[in-house]
Scaffold this active site. Structure first.
Site: not given
Length: 824
Positions: A664, A556-557, A365, A562, A668
């Protein structure tokens, strides 16, 4: 009756209504009357009643699997972000309207009762939510499957924000119990730690290794049912809780040492207290490895127990058992199975290795090298000495084979080695997984290619057939049918409900892309969802936001790659444009952040603080007004995502290209009609291929361009010097415009950006701003935007977790659906 699988009579069950069960639970289990009942009692009784309805299917499912001796898949994951179970169960079992009527009799609203459920705090981010989606799909597709994880008492943490700073509080999700779990009191397994290994020669001349003088704890099983959508299949998630081998030391108690009397119990049970203990310290590292071995060993012992129902030897183990390792956390299961086969079953090394390789498959991952898990040999040597011996033997045999069959340099061999040879020797868990598993898969096309061509290129040379891709997916039942009921109903009204099970049929709504009436309904539902979220923001944070604005969502985290910080730079840029020209015709925008930072991740927590500091300035500036608002929604989790995603107009997927394995969240959002602004990273690439270039906003460097720029000597100051807007934004942060009461607090962020900018925010800034301007212009043409929104939903079927699980079942696990039929 004795010949029946069940104790209860079918005719008696048929006369026993859901309403009867519900009121009996209220009265006889919860001991409540109409005068004393609370909303939480209504939730608990309803959940117990639905669970009762699951039980017969659950029992029948397990009976069919065992009696037919089918091959089963066991999904080992340190995280399962299940979300609220009641609403999902009502949809899958088709009990929503029945329950609505039952509650309405006493003036309760079902949606309000469903909201009372506390999310099961069994995960942190995409890894855990993916696992939960996969469980739903495996049950819906009627695949014989089991999930295994840890029953964390406190989860990761409850996020609170005080003066803009993240504060971690215990998330005691079990405070009021969990109506969905069933303790299996008869199922406990002994888990060993520490001790020493003694080798003895048996009468037949073989060497037998005995792991002795160990410190033992017990793993106790708790089961959670996982129903398939409109099928009789109910699979199982088994969670392990740590229990002390000895509850109490009477000797210590009698000696007057009352704290020490229970100390061993408390230390033992720490193993299942918290998800991801802080491993900045040695004690934390030991606890984290203890956790991983704890659930891996308990799960393997349970798998072997179930295999033993129909088999006396291990000959057919790989033919009946598939174990999927969700990232490296459960990779310790590999030497554990070898230990059991060698030391307890007495198999030869060759036979044990054949079975092990035939059983395990590994999902990677991450493409971030520092995130590839490694363990100090010294910790292994102390905590799991027998497993260290086995890992050394695996590595010796592997490197011997490599040297014999391939003409690799010693430099390459050192990279292939499971043991990193440096002063602090370390075990590379990903290398161990690749050597031992029969399949290694990435979770998006780009990610899998990076694994093959860059991260594990030498392994790919050795084992090209091992490497596969299975692009991640999400369950449509949870992420549109449950999370967005109005949109789901609109779709079903036009094309029927078959798309909920056969997700590819959602493509049929594309024929309404030029239907003005349908697009108007589509737009109205988005507006209504935005109204619900705006009301929530007003209630929770006292901030009014305009539902006519773009809801620009970044949830998100928190991690530097990110790039939530890049989004903040854009916010400040917009702020400056509005301030410079109050008549600036800005498209109104509400920027919504949510996510948690790891407790020890200082820079990520500082970015959260910066978001709040910028929000304080922007939201309170009368010149700005409704043109720009910034919101941070605390304690992000599955249920909050279900509230936010249906209301989103724009989905921020802006990671540095080449660093996001898949994602993911992007799926969504697109499923719910949000448009994506993103880099060519992870699953964004495949989403672009599906929805079309004209229906997504792509910017930034490509993955190979990131590598080339870094190799050529990337200098972030060059971008700072030549872009006046960027320079002004950086100077404002450095000049304490957003932190007058805490001067210098954001200097670490500035230092990172100006010295190295590893994640290349400054390099991508100009293109990001350009495309954000394009977003704003497009949003003004609402009919065009609505059409793009619809096309995102219509073309997203590829990203169904049902599709992903079918690929795993066919290409990796070699398992087939098993029909379960329960007489009604």
């Amino acid at each position: 009756m004795k010949n029946s699988l069940f104790f209860t009579d079918r005719e008696a069950l048929e006369s026993y209504t859901l309403s009867n069960q519900f009121f009996e639970h209220l009265e006889f289990i919860l001991v409540k009357t109409r005068q004393t009942v609370t909303d939480n009692d209504m939730y608990y009784a309803l959940s117990l009643s639905i669970r009762d309805r699951l039980v017969r299917n659950w029992l029948r499912t397990q009976h069919v699997y065992n009696s037919k001796d089918v091959k089963k898949v066991y999904y080992l994951s340190l995280e399962f972000l299940m979300g609220r179970l009641l609403g999902n169960a009502l949809i899958n079992m088709d009990y929503y309207e029945d329950c609505r009527k039952i509650l309405r009799k006493d003036d309760y609203v079902l949606e309000n009762i469903v909201e009372l459920e506390h999310d099961m705090a069994l995960g942190n981010g995409g890894l855990g939510r993916l696992a939960a989606c996969f469980l739903d799909s495996m049950a819906t597709l009627q695949l014989p499957a089991f999930g295994y994880g840890i029953r964390y008492e406190f989860g990761i943490f409850k996020q609170e924000v005080v003066n803009g700073k993240q504060q971690e509080q215990p998330d005691y999700w079990l405070a009021h119990g969990c109506p969905w779990e069933i303790p299996r009191r008869e199922l406990t397994f002994r888990i060993k730690y520490f001790g020493r290994v003694v080798s003895v020669r048996t009468p037949d001349g073989k060497i037998k290794n005995n792991w002795i003088d160990t410190e033992d704890i017990l793993a106790a099983a708790y089961d959670v049912p996982v129903p398939g959508y409109k099928s009789d299949t109910v699979n199982n998630l088994r969670l392990w809780a740590a229990r002390a081998n000895e509850e109490f030391s009477f000797q210590e108690f009698n000696d007057g040492n009352y704290v020490a009397a229970v100390e061993r119990k408390n230390i033992s049970e720490n193993i299942s207290k918290v998800l991801y203990p802080n491993d900045s310290y040695t004690e934390g590292k030991f606890l984290r490895l203890k956790q991983q071995y704890f659930f891996s060993s308990a799960s393997l012992q349970d798998i072997i127990r179930k295999y033993g129902y129909n088999h006396k030897t291990f000959d057919k183990f790989p033919e009946k058992v598939a174990i999927q390792l969700n990232d490296t956390h459960p990779v310790i299961a590999i030497p554990e199975l070898m230990r059991i086969l060698l030391d307890e079953a007495g198999l030869s090394w060759e036979e044990a290795w054949r079975i092990t390789q035939g059983t395990f498959a590994y999902t990677n991952h991450t493409v971030v090298p520092e995130a590839l898990e490694e363990w100090s040999v010294s910790i292994f040597e102390e905590l799991l000495p027998r497993h260290l011996q086995i890992i050394y033997e695996i590595n010796y045999n592997f490197l011997k084979e490599v040297r014999e069959k391939f003409n690799f340099s010693e430099e390459v061999i050192s990279k292939l080695s499971i043991i990193r040879e440096n002063p602090d020797k370390r075990i590379r868990m990903a290398n161990l997984a690749i050597v031992a598993c029969h399949s290694v898969n990435g979770v998006a096309a780009l990610h899998s290619n990076i694994l093959k061509q860059l991260i594990f290129n030498d392994f790919y040379t050795l084992y090209p057939k091992k490497f596969k891709n299975v692009t991640n997916g999400i369950t449509f039942r949870r992420w549109i049918r449950h999370a967005n009921p109005l949109l789901s109903s609109l779709i079903s009204d036009r094309i029927g409900e078959d798309w909920i099970l056969h997700n590819e049929k959602i493509a049929e709504i594309e024929k309404f892309a030029d239907d003005h009436e349908f697009l108007n309904d589509w737009s109205h539902i988005k507006w209504f969802n935005k109204q619900l979220l705006a009301k929530f923001i007003k209630t929770e944070y006292g901030l009014s936001v305009s539902t006519d604005s773009i809801f620009d969502v970044h949830i998100k985290r928190f991690h530097e790659y990110k790039r939530q910080l890049l989004n903040v730079l854009h916010v400040i840029t917009l702020y400056n444009r509005i301030k410079e020209n109050p008549r600036y015709d800005a498209t109104p925008r509400t920027v919504i952040f949510a996510g948690k930072a790891a407790p020890a991740y200082h820079i990520a927590k500082l970015i959260i603080k910066l978001i709040h500091s910028v929000a304080d300035v922007v939201n309170n500036d009368p010149v700005v007004g409704d043109k720009l608002k910034v919101v941070f929604i605390a304690n992000y989790g599955v249920s909050l995502a279900e509230r936010i995603i249906p209301a989103a107009d724009l989905s921020e997927q802006i990671s540095t290209a080449g660093l996001e394995a898949s994602g993911t969240g992007n799926m969504k959002f697109a499923l719910n009609g949000a448009l994506t602004i993103g880099t060519m990273d992870g699953a964004n690439i495949e989403i672009r291929e599906e929805v079309g270039d004209d229906n997504i906003f792509i910017f930034g460097l490509l993955a190979d361009e990131v590598l080339e720029l870094r190799a050529s000597g990337y200098n972030p100051r060059d971008y700072y010097d030549r872009n006046p807007e960027l320079r002004r934004v950086i100077n404002m942060i450095a000049g304490n415009i957003f932190s007058p009461a805490e001067p210098g607090i954001f200097q670490p962020i500035i230092d990172s950006l100006m010295s190295s900018d590893y994640y290349m925010l400054l390099a991508d800034y100009e293109d990001y701003i350009r495309v954000q301007d394009e977003v704003a212009a497009t949003y003004r043409d609402r009919e065009k935007w609505n059409r793009m929104s619809l096309l995102n939903t219509a073309r997203i079927a590829k990203f169904s977790s049902d599709r992903a699980i079918m690929e795993y079942a066919k290409n990796i696990w070699n398992i087939k659906p098993v029909k379960v039929k329960v007489d009604k």
